[in-house]
Design a protein around this motif. Structure first.
Motif, PDB file in Angstrom:
ATOM      1  N   ILE A 343      14.583 -16.476 -36.914  1.00 46.92           N
ATOM      2  CA  ILE A 343      15.022 -17.046 -35.621  1.00 46.92           C
ATOM      3  C   ILE A 343      14.259 -16.348 -34.499  1.00 46.92           C
ATOM      4  N   SER A 344      13.717 -17.156 -33.551  1.00 46.43           N
ATOM      5  CA  SER A 344      12.867 -16.560 -32.516  1.00 46.43           C
ATOM      6  C   SER A 344      13.669 -15.836 -31.436  1.00 46.43           C
ATOM      7  N   GLY A 345      14.905 -16.351 -31.158  1.00 48.60           N
ATOM      8  CA  GLY A 345      15.721 -15.712 -30.111  1.00 48.60           C
ATOM      9  C   GLY A 345      15.576 -16.399 -28.769  1.00 48.60           C
ATOM     10  N   SER A 346      15.651 -17.739 -28.775  1.00 52.25           N
ATOM     11  CA  SER A 346      15.584 -18.497 -27.510  1.00 52.25           C
ATOM     12  C   SER A 346      16.819 -18.158 -26.665  1.00 52.25           C
ATOM     13  N   VAL A 347      16.698 -18.345 -25.343  1.00 52.99           N
ATOM     14  CA  VAL A 347      17.850 -18.035 -24.478  1.00 52.99           C
ATOM     15  C   VAL A 347      19.065 -18.852 -24.881  1.00 52.99           C
ATOM     16  N   ASN A 367       6.839  -9.434 -32.032  1.00 52.38           N
ATOM     17  CA  ASN A 367       7.098  -9.708 -30.614  1.00 52.38           C
ATOM     18  C   ASN A 367       8.198 -10.753 -30.398  1.00 52.38           C
ATOM     19  N   ALA A 368       8.857 -11.169 -31.453  1.00 49.91           N
ATOM     20  CA  ALA A 368       9.898 -12.218 -31.313  1.00 49.91           C
ATOM     21  C   ALA A 368      10.986 -11.752 -30.350  1.00 49.91           C
ATOM     22  N   GLY A 369      11.443 -12.665 -29.487  1.00 53.73           N
ATOM     23  CA  GLY A 369      12.444 -12.349 -28.460  1.00 53.73           C
ATOM     24  C   GLY A 369      13.760 -11.849 -29.040  1.00 53.73           C
ATOM     25  N   ILE A 370      14.068 -12.248 -30.253  1.00 57.81           N
ATOM     26  CA  ILE A 370      15.343 -11.852 -30.858  1.00 57.81           C
ATOM     27  C   ILE A 370      15.459 -10.327 -30.952  1.00 57.81           C
TER      28      ILE A 370
END
Ligand SMILES: Cc1cc2nc3c(=O)[nH]c(=O)nc-3n(C[C@H](O)[C@H](O)[C@H](O)COP(=O)(O)OP(=O)(O)OC[C@H]3O[C@@H](n4cnc5c(N)ncnc54)[C@H](O)[C@@H]3O)c2cc1C
Length: 401
Positions: A343-347, A367-370
């Protein structure tokens, strides 16, 4: 702000027919011989320009009605109950109401409608309500929108609370808009945060534009202020051993409590997927390459006695049940442990799970936002990590047996 004014002294059948023929939005309606403008009116002014002279006019209305905010006191929580059982969102809102009330020096109220159970009102006093207003003499426990709205309106007229916080449950989501319409006041749905200004304006914060900005909304010129908040957004306060505060029984004319809905029978809903109550959740994301690979994530969830969930792309692909979606347009969860897999970790996703006590994220992109919200980052290929975890849990159990 403009307002359309009908000059009834000039209205007859012919004028009515002309106005109705001119309006492209069908905004003129006649009820009991009385012409009125409904919500379809777009203030285009066509009826003023092309209609019978003087029959309707557009007038400038002050957008800032002067209200005396000091007359509206108390942060009120709508107590959401089913057969005397209080929905936990009520306690969470009482905790938040206490914080807000402390800023402006107001009391905290709870509004309990139709419980018929003294213990329920008493319970609310253990969670920080200073006063519980109870309407239960003529209202049954089952939620019926008309009598509940009438009771809430009666409470607002008599007590004049500064703000009413409502849980984003089925009942709360039906009730809050009706109250807002009745009092011509604002309502912000699904707030994710609440603050209050010293002048008692409630700052209602929620994601907007697909979660790309956090909107701060205030109801500056009207009272009461109304908002809904989903379950598990705020933390519930600890139950106080001693109940403090008082219970006030409210009376309302029974003719105001008519309902066009009759409850013939109630059948308990089948126990379905309940992500919000889960202690452990394993969530799959688009890092999963095809539907059959979900068995890998489901196996891990099963071994951990966890609920399985997914991100929106997996729901859209038809791989996962919509009730298992976490995020802005899905469920809000705050389990003790959540494991995100690919899972990328979208807002939008993070908005639904950032309250989780421990977050473990598995992603092959460092670097994934999650990883900004995760407590533990596992950087690597999920197709190696998840089978490895399954193997470790299995062998751990075997050696313990
Ligand atoms: C109004 C609106 C509401 C929305 N509501 C929601 C919502 O409620 N819930 C929701 O989830 N989304 C929601 N979305 C969609 C959201 O914007 C994202 O598109 C979505 O969350 C992305 O899901 P994902 O992380 O599974 O997929 P992606 O963003 O595609 O991320 C996949 C991740 O998997 C990683 N990966 C790939 N292969 C592997 C591998 N082999 N091993 C390890 N990692 C791997 C990649 O590095 C990547 O970071 C909403 C969007 C809008 C506009």
């Amino acid at each position: 702000m403009k307002e359309l004014v009908i000059h009834h002294e000039l209205i007859d059948e012919a004028v009515t027919a002309k106005l109705q023929a001119i309006c492209p939005f069908g905004a003129f309606t006649v009820e009991n011989g009385h012409l009125s403008v409904n919500a379809a009116c777009k203030m285009c002014g066509l009826c003023v320009k092309k209609g019978p002279a003087g029959a309707v006019t557009l007038v400038e209305k002050s957008s800032a009605p002067s209200i005396d905010k000091s007359l509206w006191r108390g942060i009120t929580v709508f107590a959401d109950t089913t057969e005397g059982r209080i929905h936990p969102v009520t306690f969470e809102l009482l905790g938040k109401a206490r914080e807000l009330a402390a800023v402006i020096g107001h009391p905290v109220y709870a509004l309990l409608i139709g419980s018929g159970n003294k213990a329920t009102a008493q319970e609310l006093l253990h969670y920080g309500a200073d006063e519980v207003f109870v309407y239960d003499n003529t209202i049954q426990g089952t939620f019926l929108i008309e009598p509940f709205t009438a009771a809430a309106a009666d409470f607002i007229n008599k007590v004049k609370p500064c703000a009413l916080l409502v849980g984003g449950t089925n009942a709360g989501r039906s009730l809050a808009p009706r109250i807002a319409a009745r009092f011509k006041t604002g309502l912000t749905a699904d707030c994710t945060s609440l603050e209050i200004k010293p002048n008692t304006d409630l700052v209602q914060i929620r994601p907007a534009f697909g979660g790309n900005i956090m909107a701060k909304i205030i109801t500056a010129n009207n009272r009461p202020q109304l908002c809904t908040v989903r379950y598990k957004i705020f933390s519930a306060p600890t139950k106080q051993a001693e109940a403090s505060g008082k219970i006030t029984r409210m009376e309302i004319d029974s003719d105001k409590l008519q309902s066009r809905v009759k409850v013939l029978q109630t059948t308990p809903k089948e126990q379905g997927i309940d992500l919000t109550a889960a202690d452990v959740i394993v969530v799959a994301g688009r890092g999963i390459k095809n539907k059959k690979d979900l068995t890998l994530v489901k196996e891990l969830a099963g071994l951990m006695h966890a609920q399985f969930a997914g991100t929106r792309p997996l729901i859209e692909a038809g791989w996962v049940d919509p009730r298992q979606q976490i995020g802005l347009s899905g469920r809000t969860v705050s389990p003790k442990l959540i494991i995100t897999v690919g899972i990328s970790g979208s807002v939008q996703f993070v908005a639904g799970m950032k309250g989780s006590a421990t977050i473990i994220a598995i992603n092959n992109d460092k670097n994934a936002g999650i990883f900004n919200v995760a407590h533990f980052a596992v950087i690597g290929d999920l197709y190696e990590i998840v089978p490895g975890l399954i193997q470790k849990i299995r062998s751990g159990r075997e050696s313990a047996a």
